[in-house]
Design a protein around this motif. Structure first.
Motif, mmCIF file in Angstrom:
data_model
loop_
_atom_site.group_PDB
_atom_site.id
_atom_site.type_symbol
_atom_site.label_atom_id
_atom_site.label_comp_id
_atom_site.label_asym_id
_atom_site.label_seq_id
_atom_site.Cartn_x
_atom_site.Cartn_y
_atom_site.Cartn_z
ATOM 1 N N SER A 157 25.637 44.488 47.794
ATOM 2 C CA SER A 157 26.193 45.250 48.388
ATOM 3 C C SER A 157 25.936 45.172 49.963
ATOM 4 O O SER A 157 24.979 45.152 50.418
ATOM 5 C CB SER A 157 25.742 46.912 48.268
ATOM 6 N N LYS A 200 31.077 45.759 47.218
ATOM 7 C CA LYS A 200 30.134 46.309 46.396
ATOM 8 C C LYS A 200 30.135 45.673 45.012
ATOM 9 O O LYS A 200 31.145 45.432 44.488
ATOM 10 C CB LYS A 200 30.157 47.783 46.273
ATOM 11 N N ARG A 254 33.449 47.836 52.958
ATOM 12 C CA ARG A 254 32.124 47.725 52.203
ATOM 13 C C ARG A 254 32.421 47.202 51.076
ATOM 14 O O ARG A 254 33.410 47.435 50.141
ATOM 15 C CB ARG A 254 31.667 49.374 51.791
#
Length: 134
Positions: free
Chosen positions: A81, A76, A74
């Motif tokens: 994002s 971000k 992930r």
């Protein structure tokens, strides 16, 4: 004796093959791609789980990443994002809608060094490149 040699040789081949198959790619280092005349670069720093993204040597984003599961991460930042999946060849795909009409851009790993990189040139048009991520 011949049978023992064949058995030992078979075990060695199996162990070597298992070692090569168990090597997993690591999200780390410098990744790069070119699309529609733009050069996209991403530096992934494993030591502090951070990334920096450049388009044509202009820093457009920076932030952090976190491993999700298996080879998924992930990404971000304040600007974006998204999730990436690391491929077996240590590459990953990103999407920058304004550069490639929403089609994936394959980022190839060109160095596993995660040393800080900065481009020394100063550009007056950085905001135009940052707008490509909007």
């Amino acid at each position: 004796m011949k049978k023992l040699t064949v058995i030992v040789l078979s075990i060695v081949i199996i162990l070597i093959s298992w070692g090569y198959l168990s090597i997993r790619p690591t999200l780390k280092g410098f990744y790069q791609s070119e699309v529609n005349g733009y050069h996209i670069q991403v530096l992934i720093r494993e030591e502090d789980n951070s990334f920096v993204e450049w388009i044509d040597n202009r820093e457009v984003d920076r932030g952090t990443y976190k491993k999700s599961e298996n080879n998924s991460y992930r990404i971000k930042s304040n600007k974006q994002s998204f999730e990436i999946t690391l491929n077996d060849d240590n590459s990953f795909d990103i999407v920058v809608d304004k550069l490639n009409d929403g089609k994936p851009i394959n980022m190839k790993n060109i160095s596993t060094d995660d040393i800080p990189i900065s481009f020394w040139d100063k550009f007056d048009d950085v905001d135009e490149y940052k707008a490509l991520l909007d």
